[in-house]
Design a protein around this motif. Structure first.
Motif, PDB file in Angstrom:
ATOM      1  N   THR A 141     -48.982-145.727 -28.305  1.00 23.83           N
ATOM      2  CA  THR A 141     -47.575-145.724 -28.696  1.00 23.83           C
ATOM      3  C   THR A 141     -47.334-144.751 -29.832  1.00 23.83           C
ATOM      4  O   THR A 141     -46.359-143.983 -29.823  1.00 23.83           O
ATOM      5  CB  THR A 141     -47.138-147.143 -29.107  1.00 23.83           C
ATOM      6  OG1 THR A 141     -47.395-148.031 -28.031  1.00 23.83           O
ATOM      7  CG2 THR A 141     -45.679-147.182 -29.472  1.00 23.83           C
ATOM      8  N   PHE A 142     -48.216-144.754 -30.819  1.00 20.02           N
ATOM      9  CA  PHE A 142     -48.078-143.833 -31.941  1.00 20.02           C
ATOM     10  C   PHE A 142     -48.193-142.380 -31.480  1.00 20.02           C
ATOM     11  O   PHE A 142     -47.408-141.525 -31.898  1.00 20.02           O
ATOM     12  CB  PHE A 142     -49.143-144.132 -33.001  1.00 20.02           C
ATOM     13  CG  PHE A 142     -49.115-143.183 -34.151  1.00 20.02           C
ATOM     14  CD1 PHE A 142     -48.106-143.254 -35.103  1.00 20.02           C
ATOM     15  CD2 PHE A 142     -50.080-142.214 -34.282  1.00 20.02           C
ATOM     16  CE1 PHE A 142     -48.077-142.368 -36.167  1.00 20.02           C
ATOM     17  CE2 PHE A 142     -50.063-141.321 -35.333  1.00 20.02           C
ATOM     18  CZ  PHE A 142     -49.055-141.406 -36.279  1.00 20.02           C
TER      19      PHE A 142
ATOM     20  N   ILE B  97     -47.588-141.103 -28.475  1.00 19.62           N
ATOM     21  CA  ILE B  97     -46.431-140.719 -27.666  1.00 19.62           C
ATOM     22  C   ILE B  97     -45.216-140.480 -28.544  1.00 19.62           C
ATOM     23  O   ILE B  97     -44.500-139.485 -28.383  1.00 19.62           O
ATOM     24  CB  ILE B  97     -46.153-141.790 -26.592  1.00 19.62           C
ATOM     25  CG1 ILE B  97     -47.261-141.764 -25.550  1.00 19.62           C
ATOM     26  CG2 ILE B  97     -44.794-141.576 -25.942  1.00 19.62           C
ATOM     27  CD1 ILE B  97     -47.230-142.927 -24.595  1.00 19.62           C
ATOM     28  N   SER B  98     -44.978-141.388 -29.490  1.00 18.03           N
ATOM     29  CA  SER B  98     -43.816-141.195 -30.366  1.00 18.03           C
ATOM     30  C   SER B  98     -43.979-139.949 -31.225  1.00 18.03           C
ATOM     31  O   SER B  98     -43.013-139.207 -31.441  1.00 18.03           O
ATOM     32  CB  SER B  98     -43.600-142.429 -31.243  1.00 18.03           C
ATOM     33  OG  SER B  98     -44.676-142.598 -32.132  1.00 18.03           O
ATOM     34  N   ASN B  99     -45.176-139.677 -31.695  1.00 19.91           N
ATOM     35  CA  ASN B  99     -45.415-138.474 -32.487  1.00 19.91           C
ATOM     36  C   ASN B  99     -45.204-137.222 -31.643  1.00 19.91           C
ATOM     37  O   ASN B  99     -44.605-136.236 -32.105  1.00 19.91           O
ATOM     38  CB  ASN B  99     -46.831-138.499 -33.055  1.00 19.91           C
ATOM     39  CG  ASN B  99     -47.067-137.357 -34.017  1.00 19.91           C
ATOM     40  OD1 ASN B  99     -46.145-136.921 -34.693  1.00 19.91           O
ATOM     41  ND2 ASN B  99     -48.301-136.881 -34.076  1.00 19.91           N
ATOM     42  N   THR B 100     -45.660-137.247 -30.394  1.00 12.21           N
ATOM     43  CA  THR B 100     -45.485-136.094 -29.513  1.00 12.21           C
ATOM     44  C   THR B 100     -44.014-135.786 -29.287  1.00 12.21           C
ATOM     45  O   THR B 100     -43.582-134.630 -29.399  1.00 12.21           O
ATOM     46  CB  THR B 100     -46.177-136.353 -28.163  1.00 12.21           C
ATOM     47  OG1 THR B 100     -47.563-136.566 -28.395  1.00 12.21           O
ATOM     48  CG2 THR B 100     -45.980-135.187 -27.213  1.00 12.21           C
ATOM     49  N   PHE B 101     -43.230-136.807 -28.998  1.00 13.94           N
ATOM     50  CA  PHE B 101     -41.812-136.561 -28.746  1.00 13.94           C
ATOM     51  C   PHE B 101     -41.044-136.244 -30.017  1.00 13.94           C
ATOM     52  O   PHE B 101     -40.059-135.515 -29.978  1.00 13.94           O
ATOM     53  CB  PHE B 101     -41.195-137.720 -27.967  1.00 13.94           C
ATOM     54  CG  PHE B 101     -41.543-137.650 -26.518  1.00 13.94           C
ATOM     55  CD1 PHE B 101     -40.965-136.696 -25.696  1.00 13.94           C
ATOM     56  CD2 PHE B 101     -42.478-138.497 -25.970  1.00 13.94           C
ATOM     57  CE1 PHE B 101     -41.308-136.596 -24.360  1.00 13.94           C
ATOM     58  CE2 PHE B 101     -42.826-138.411 -24.640  1.00 13.94           C
ATOM     59  CZ  PHE B 101     -42.233-137.458 -23.836  1.00 13.94           C
ATOM     60  N   THR B 102     -41.491-136.738 -31.168  1.00 12.70           N
ATOM     61  CA  THR B 102     -40.870-136.346 -32.431  1.00 12.70           C
ATOM     62  C   THR B 102     -41.084-134.857 -32.684  1.00 12.70           C
ATOM     63  O   THR B 102     -40.150-134.149 -33.086  1.00 12.70           O
ATOM     64  CB  THR B 102     -41.453-137.176 -33.592  1.00 12.70           C
ATOM     65  OG1 THR B 102     -41.244-138.553 -33.320  1.00 12.70           O
ATOM     66  CG2 THR B 102     -40.812-136.803 -34.911  1.00 12.70           C
TER      67      THR B 102
ATOM     68  N   LEU C  58     -34.084-139.323 -23.822  1.00 13.22           N
ATOM     69  CA  LEU C  58     -34.748-140.525 -23.312  1.00 13.22           C
ATOM     70  C   LEU C  58     -35.109-140.396 -21.837  1.00 13.22           C
ATOM     71  O   LEU C  58     -36.196-140.810 -21.415  1.00 13.22           O
ATOM     72  CB  LEU C  58     -33.866-141.750 -23.536  1.00 13.22           C
ATOM     73  CG  LEU C  58     -33.753-142.231 -24.978  1.00 13.22           C
ATOM     74  CD1 LEU C  58     -32.769-143.388 -25.077  1.00 13.22           C
ATOM     75  CD2 LEU C  58     -35.104-142.632 -25.515  1.00 13.22           C
TER      76      LEU C  58
ATOM     77  N   SER D 274     -38.123-138.131 -21.615  1.00 13.34           N
ATOM     78  CA  SER D 274     -39.359-138.784 -22.051  1.00 13.34           C
ATOM     79  C   SER D 274     -39.826-139.819 -21.027  1.00 13.34           C
ATOM     80  O   SER D 274     -41.031-139.958 -20.793  1.00 13.34           O
ATOM     81  CB  SER D 274     -39.175-139.428 -23.418  1.00 13.34           C
ATOM     82  OG  SER D 274     -38.223-140.454 -23.361  1.00 13.34           O
TER      83      SER D 274
END
Length: 98
Positions: free
Chosen positions: A17-18, A20-25, A53, A56
């Motif tokens: 989760t971390f 994926i969120s970092n990649t999209f950020t 969204l 992603s």
């Protein structure tokens, strides 16, 4: 034993989760100009958020479908989905007298 495996699974989900969120950020940070252009031509914040969204979700779905191999016991991995039949004993006929 299963408690330990659940712990490892929880850590793996947290790390994934971390990541994926970092990649999209980082992706959004690099696309700031494009997002600003969308806003300048009249897209609302809600529309821009929906675009991001949707993108992603599509990327995640395609990546998970491409990266996850089928389970070893699934029919996709074997030619047969059921175990082989058990052999029957041969029936011997008694020899006939001529």
């Amino acid at each position: 034993m299963s408690q330990i495996l659940l712990g490892f699974a929880a850590v793996a989900v947290f790390v994934a989760t971390f990541l994926i969120s970092n990649t999209f950020t980082m992706l959004i940070a690099r696309r700031t100009r494009e997002l600003a252009l969308l806003r300048a031509v009249g897209a609302s914040r809600r529309q821009v958020r929906r675009i991001l969204l949707t993108e992603s979700l599509l990327v995640g779905a395609i990546a998970s479908a491409a990266d996850s191999p089928p389970a070893p016991g699934s029919p996709l991995c074997s030619r047969r989905s059921s175990p082989p039949p058990t052999p029957r004993p041969a029936r011997w006929s008694s020899p006939r007298a001529p």
